[in-house]
Design an enzyme around this catalytic site. Structure first.
Site, PDB file in Angstrom:
ATOM      1  N   GLY A  10       0.832  -1.188   0.000  1.00  0.00           N
ATOM      2  CA  GLY A  10       0.000   0.000   0.000  1.00  0.00           C
ATOM      3  C   GLY A  10       0.866   1.236   0.000  1.00  0.00           C
ATOM      4  O   GLY A  10       2.081   1.156   0.221  1.00  0.00           O
ATOM      5  N   ILE A  12       2.102   5.050   1.373  1.00  0.00           N
ATOM      6  CA  ILE A  12       2.499   5.514   2.699  1.00  0.00           C
ATOM      7  C   ILE A  12       1.242   5.846   3.514  1.00  0.00           C
ATOM      8  O   ILE A  12       0.413   6.644   3.078  1.00  0.00           O
ATOM      9  CB  ILE A  12       3.398   6.760   2.587  1.00  0.00           C
ATOM     10  CG1 ILE A  12       4.642   6.443   1.754  1.00  0.00           C
ATOM     11  CG2 ILE A  12       3.802   7.271   3.969  1.00  0.00           C
ATOM     12  CD1 ILE A  12       5.428   7.687   1.345  1.00  0.00           C
ATOM     13  N   GLY A  13       1.082   5.208   4.664  1.00  0.00           N
ATOM     14  CA  GLY A  13      -0.080   5.474   5.501  1.00  0.00           C
ATOM     15  C   GLY A  13      -1.300   4.619   5.206  1.00  0.00           C
ATOM     16  O   GLY A  13      -2.377   4.865   5.767  1.00  0.00           O
ATOM     17  N   LYS A  16      -0.536  -1.014   5.799  1.00  0.00           N
ATOM     18  CA  LYS A  16      -0.012  -2.321   5.390  1.00  0.00           C
ATOM     19  C   LYS A  16       0.702  -3.040   6.534  1.00  0.00           C
ATOM     20  O   LYS A  16       0.530  -4.251   6.710  1.00  0.00           O
ATOM     21  CB  LYS A  16       0.918  -2.162   4.189  1.00  0.00           C
ATOM     22  CG  LYS A  16       2.026  -1.131   4.368  1.00  0.00           C
ATOM     23  CD  LYS A  16       2.764  -0.884   3.056  1.00  0.00           C
ATOM     24  CE  LYS A  16       3.793   0.240   3.213  1.00  0.00           C
ATOM     25  NZ  LYS A  16       3.132   1.556   3.396  1.00  0.00           N
ATOM     26  N   THR A  17       1.503  -2.314   7.316  1.00  0.00           N
ATOM     27  CA  THR A  17       2.218  -2.955   8.413  1.00  0.00           C
ATOM     28  C   THR A  17       1.254  -3.416   9.501  1.00  0.00           C
ATOM     29  O   THR A  17       1.414  -4.500  10.071  1.00  0.00           O
ATOM     30  CB  THR A  17       3.269  -1.999   9.006  1.00  0.00           C
ATOM     31  OG1 THR A  17       4.162  -1.583   7.967  1.00  0.00           O
ATOM     32  CG2 THR A  17       4.069  -2.676  10.108  1.00  0.00           C
ATOM     33  N   TYR A  46      13.354  13.854   3.392  1.00  0.00           N
ATOM     34  CA  TYR A  46      12.192  14.738   3.479  1.00  0.00           C
ATOM     35  C   TYR A  46      12.594  16.205   3.638  1.00  0.00           C
ATOM     36  O   TYR A  46      11.806  17.103   3.342  1.00  0.00           O
ATOM     37  CB  TYR A  46      11.273  14.304   4.626  1.00  0.00           C
ATOM     38  CG  TYR A  46      10.460  13.065   4.292  1.00  0.00           C
ATOM     39  CD1 TYR A  46       9.492  13.088   3.292  1.00  0.00           C
ATOM     40  CD2 TYR A  46      10.686  11.864   4.952  1.00  0.00           C
ATOM     41  CE1 TYR A  46       8.763  11.960   2.981  1.00  0.00           C
ATOM     42  CE2 TYR A  46       9.958  10.725   4.647  1.00  0.00           C
ATOM     43  CZ  TYR A  46       9.001  10.785   3.656  1.00  0.00           C
ATOM     44  OH  TYR A  46       8.279   9.654   3.327  1.00  0.00           O
ATOM     45  N   ASP A  85       5.313  -6.931   4.641  1.00  0.00           N
ATOM     46  CA  ASP A  85       4.575  -5.678   4.425  1.00  0.00           C
ATOM     47  C   ASP A  85       5.163  -4.872   3.257  1.00  0.00           C
ATOM     48  O   ASP A  85       4.904  -3.679   3.140  1.00  0.00           O
ATOM     49  CB  ASP A  85       4.517  -4.840   5.702  1.00  0.00           C
ATOM     50  CG  ASP A  85       5.856  -4.226   6.087  1.00  0.00           C
ATOM     51  OD1 ASP A  85       6.908  -4.673   5.558  1.00  0.00           O
ATOM     52  OD2 ASP A  85       5.864  -3.285   6.917  1.00  0.00           O
TER      53      ASP A  85
END
Length: 212
Positions: A10, A12-13, A16-17, A46, A85
């Site tokens: 999936g 980010i966010g 999945k984990t 980032y 994941d």
């Protein structure tokens, strides 16, 4: 459906984990989670994407290969059930959106050498969330370096995944639209996902389910 190697993916966010951990606990599977928190380049990326994109992606490439290669070998040795994941193709999807053209060409050469050596999953599950919901989840989990996440970046990552799906017919891909459910807090939602994964057979290629 007989599954020895299950991938939960999936954006980010997407959760999945969380889902991989929940499934591994219930079904007594070996859990393989990406160790992104240990990557020293991620917070720097980032802050300055142009400067740190290439070392970030190369470090992820090396870490993912090392982790999957080790765990899949153990899986073959002991015939255990593995849930991960992430899938190795994630490396290429993210690199397409972070690297310059020349960097990506070099990166892709390394990727192609490694990719063919890794086994393919019995089932690949993709959790789809709209960007607005991804941003809400990112804000909730509170990682400081993620709080200024660019919505356009998330959209490009999502497009990269679907581009990959449209070119893939080597294994079944189950796309679950989870915008209207909360499998972490709602036990019934989680049970439905588990049933979709383990109690149905899926043909190779894309299989879509809208959950509500």
């Amino acid at each position: 459906m007989k599954i020895n190697y299950l991938v939960i993916e999936g954006n980010i966010g997407a959760g999945k984990t969380s889902l991989a951990t929940m499934l591994a606990k219930e079904f007594h599977a070996k859990e393989v989670l990406e160790g992104f928190n240990e990557n020293p380049f991620l917070p720097k990326f980032y802050e300055d994407r142009d400067k740190y994109a290439f070392p970030l992606e190369m470090s992820f490439l090396a870490d993912r290969y090392s982790q999957l290669n080790k765990n899949i070998r153990e899986f073959e040795l002991f015939s255990s059930f593995v849930i991960s994941d992430y899938y190795f193709m994630k490396s290429l999807i993210f690199a397409q959106n972070t690297l310059s053209e020349t960097e990506y060409q070099l990166y892709q050469r390394f990727f192609n050498i490694i990719y063919e050596k890794l086994p393919k999953p019995d089932l690949y599950v993709y959790l789809h969330l709209d960007v607005d919901n991804l941003l809400k989840n990112i804000e909730k989990r509170g990682r400081s370096y993620e709080q200024k996440m660019d919505p356009l970046y998330l959209e490009k990552i999502s497009q990269g995944y679907f581009s990959f799906f449209n070119q893939q017919n080597n294994f079944p891909i189950l796309i679950l639209d989870t915008n209207k459910i909360d499998f972490v807090r709602n036990k019934e939602h989680y049970k439905r996902i588990a049933q979709l994964i383990f109690e149905r057979d899926y043909p190779k290629g894309i299989n879509r389910v809208l959950m509500d």
